[in-house]
Enzyme design. Structure first.
Site, PDB file in Angstrom:
ATOM      1  N   GLU A 133       0.834  -1.212   0.000  1.00 45.43           N
ATOM      2  CA  GLU A 133       0.000   0.000   0.000  1.00 45.43           C
ATOM      3  C   GLU A 133       0.863   1.255   0.000  1.00 45.43           C
ATOM      4  OE1 GLU A 133      -3.081  -0.171  -1.184  1.00 45.43           O
ATOM      5  OE2 GLU A 133      -3.646  -1.502   0.451  1.00 45.43           O
ATOM      6  N   ASP A 166       3.067   2.051  -4.834  1.00 48.29           N
ATOM      7  CA  ASP A 166       3.092   2.119  -6.321  1.00 48.29           C
ATOM      8  C   ASP A 166       3.700   3.424  -6.829  1.00 48.29           C
ATOM      9  OD1 ASP A 166       0.781   3.622  -5.652  1.00 48.29           O
ATOM     10  OD2 ASP A 166      -0.517   2.617  -7.116  1.00 48.29           O
ATOM     11  N   SER A 174     -26.118   7.445 -17.095  1.00 49.96           N
ATOM     12  CA  SER A 174     -25.598   6.732 -15.933  1.00 49.96           C
ATOM     13  C   SER A 174     -26.759   6.160 -15.131  1.00 49.96           C
ATOM     14  CB  SER A 174     -24.785   7.674 -15.038  1.00 49.96           C
ATOM     15  OG  SER A 174     -24.609   7.066 -13.767  1.00 49.96           O
ATOM     16  N   LEU A 230     -12.473   0.640  -3.406  1.00 53.84           N
ATOM     17  CA  LEU A 230     -12.315  -0.567  -4.223  1.00 53.84           C
ATOM     18  C   LEU A 230     -12.098  -0.198  -5.696  1.00 53.84           C
ATOM     19  CD1 LEU A 230     -15.011  -2.830  -2.510  1.00 53.84           C
ATOM     20  CD2 LEU A 230     -12.548  -2.764  -2.084  1.00 53.84           C
ATOM     21  N   SER A 263     -13.365   4.229  -9.529  1.00 50.85           N
ATOM     22  CA  SER A 263     -12.985   5.219 -10.549  1.00 50.85           C
ATOM     23  C   SER A 263     -12.026   4.599 -11.573  1.00 50.85           C
ATOM     24  CB  SER A 263     -12.411   6.489  -9.927  1.00 50.85           C
ATOM     25  OG  SER A 263     -11.279   6.212  -9.161  1.00 50.85           O
ATOM     26  N   ASP A 306      -4.236   0.593  -9.573  1.00 49.88           N
ATOM     27  CA  ASP A 306      -5.665   0.313  -9.767  1.00 49.88           C
ATOM     28  C   ASP A 306      -6.016   0.096 -11.243  1.00 49.88           C
ATOM     29  OD1 ASP A 306      -5.557   0.872  -7.094  1.00 49.88           O
ATOM     30  OD2 ASP A 306      -6.538   2.828  -7.251  1.00 49.88           O
TER      31      ASP A 306
HETATM   32  C1  GLA Z   1      -5.164   4.457  -4.312  1.00 46.17           C
HETATM   33  C2  GLA Z   1      -4.355   4.823  -5.563  1.00 46.17           C
HETATM   34  C3  GLA Z   1      -3.306   3.743  -5.854  1.00 46.17           C
HETATM   35  C4  GLA Z   1      -2.473   3.427  -4.635  1.00 46.17           C
HETATM   36  C5  GLA Z   1      -3.355   3.196  -3.413  1.00 46.17           C
HETATM   37  C6  GLA Z   1      -2.564   3.058  -2.156  1.00 46.17           C
HETATM   38  O1  GLA Z   1      -5.920   3.310  -4.553  1.00 46.17           O
HETATM   39  O2  GLA Z   1      -5.207   4.975  -6.671  1.00 46.17           O
HETATM   40  O3  GLA Z   1      -2.511   4.148  -6.941  1.00 46.17           O
HETATM   41  O4  GLA Z   1      -1.538   4.434  -4.399  1.00 46.17           O
HETATM   42  O5  GLA Z   1      -4.295   4.240  -3.215  1.00 46.17           O
HETATM   43  O6  GLA Z   1      -1.783   1.918  -2.194  1.00 46.17           O
END
Ligand code: GLA
Length: 397
Positions: free
Chosen positions: A32, A35, A66, A123, A126, A183
């Site tokens: 976490e 990235d 939507s 989750l 987006s 994500d």
């Molecule tokens: C969000 C961001 C990701 C990552 C997480 C934390 O989800 O979109 O890129 O940085 O937070 O790990």
């Protein structure tokens, strides 16, 4: 989301051949806030998706209904910001912008969008929406693209699937969050039954099988909507960059926290201001936890994997300061249940969800413990899902 095609025909009174694309949300197992520091993450795609049904047309206009917002809005391709556009329209708009800049010759379409990735729960609804929008735009621009994985649609436009993830990330930046690549990447590259261990620097990745018969993955929504996330998130990112600048004085080869080993960090930690030191310590230790997690998971050592999950949460709570009383409470309840390997907050933090790894027979006791204790102690209603790792984004038809 039952019949999006029927909904499309209903809304637009159009009998043309409808294409359908989908992109999943994700839960991050470990890694976490690593990235955007060039480090390692290990997310999996969820079976919850954003789905778009569309029919291309000859006008340079994207018109979307939507279902979730019960609202219709549209934008003109090439237009920067239509006055009064609802927030949800900004995602496909920004995706269209970055795709056009990458050389994709876009065409307009009419579409209906719906999804069951909870919004504001961490989750990645987006990212799912960005990736689904990208696929819709790619398919509309080249209707000959067949059904199949997102990579096929990307390649039809001369893009790799990695590049597509980077473009969707760029779109998110334009909406306002300087997110990392996790994500959008997992939404595109997810594999059923597997977590994906991703090196966020070079985007190489490995699918790591998850032993579904030995461990269930339980996602619990704290009911705390993520607030002020963009500000606090971007601030964390700046603090990491500050740490890199300071550590560079000792080792000029350092470009991102990814390049800082635990030894180098410990040798120079005193040179960092307190807050920056804590933020950096989280990232440096979290990278090692991800790398070790892959090994223990491959070796089938779920107890050890659980310990890494717990250590990740504690580090996010104490050093990165992105947890909160509700997430801590959910983690505490889960850890008290017999048969739980480990539990941690997942995603950016500041509210949202936890992820818990538990023996399959511990799922019902876990559910019971959360339902009994959490509302009473937090005043909030939790939502609980048992999730299996699903496949990544695709053109469905
Ligand atoms: C969000 C961001 C990701 C990552 C997480 C934390 O989800 O979109 O890129 O940085 O937070 O790990």
């Amino acid at each position: 989301m039952a019949d999006l095609v029927a909904r499309f025909r209903d809304v637009f009174d159009d009998s043309g051949p409808v294409r359908v694309v989908r992109a999943p949300g994700r839960v991050n197992l470990i890694g976490e806030h690593t990235d955007y520091n060039g480090g390692f993450v290990m997310p999996m795609a969820l079976d919850r998706v954003v789905r778009i049904a569309l029919v291309p047309h000859d006008r340079p206009v994207v018109a979307i209904w939507s279902v979730q917002f019960d609202e219709r809005a549209e934008f003109r391709l090439g237009e920067t910001e239509p006055a009064g556009a609802p927030h949800w329209l900004r995602y496909p708009m920004k995706v269209a912008e970055v795709l056009a800049e990458a050389g994709v010759a876009l065409r307009g379409f009419r579409a209906v969008v719906d999804g069951d990735v909870p919004v504001g729960s961490g989750l990645s609804s987006s990212a799912a929406y960005e990736v689904a929008s990208a696929l819709a735009l790619l398919v509309a621009a080249k209707p000959e693209i067949p059904a199949g994985r997102a990579a096929v649609a990307a390649e039809a436009h001369g893009l790799t699937s990695q590049k597509l993830a980077l473009l969707c990330q760029a779109a998110e930046h334009r909406v306002g969050v300087r997110c990392g690549i996790m994500d959008q990447f997992i939404s595109i590259h997810g594999q059923a039954g597997h977590a994906i261990m991703l090196d966020c620097r070079d985007l190489s990745f490995e699918a790591v099988p998850l032993p579904a018969d030995e461990a269930a993955i339980v996602v619990i929504d704290s009911g705390v909507q993520r607030k002020l996330t963009a500000g606090a998130y971007n601030e964390r990112r700046s603090q990491c960059e500050d740490g890199v600048e300071r550590l560079k004085a000792f080792a000029p080869a350092i470009e991102q926290l990814r390049d800082v080993s635990l030894e180098v960090f410990e040798a120079h930690a005193d040179a960092l201001p307190e807050t920056v030191r804590r933020r950096c310590r989280h990232v440096v230790t979290e990278d090692t936890r991800v790398l070790e997690s892959v090994e223990v998971l491959k070796a089938g050592d779920l107890d050890r994997f659980g310990e890494f999950l717990n250590a990740s949460h504690d580090s996010l709570r104490d050093d990165y300061a992105v947890s909160g009383p509700e997430l801590d409470l959910l983690v505490e309840i889960a850890r008290g249940v017999e048969g739980v390997f480990g539990s941690r907050l997942t995603g950016a933090g500041f509210g949202g969800c936890t992820v818990t790894l538990a023996r399959p027979e511990a799922v019902e006791p876990l559910r019971a413990a959360v339902l009994e204790q959490y509302p009473r102690r937090s005043g909030l209603e939790p939502r609980i899902w048992v999730s299996e790792a699903a496949a990544g984004a695709a053109v469905e038809q």
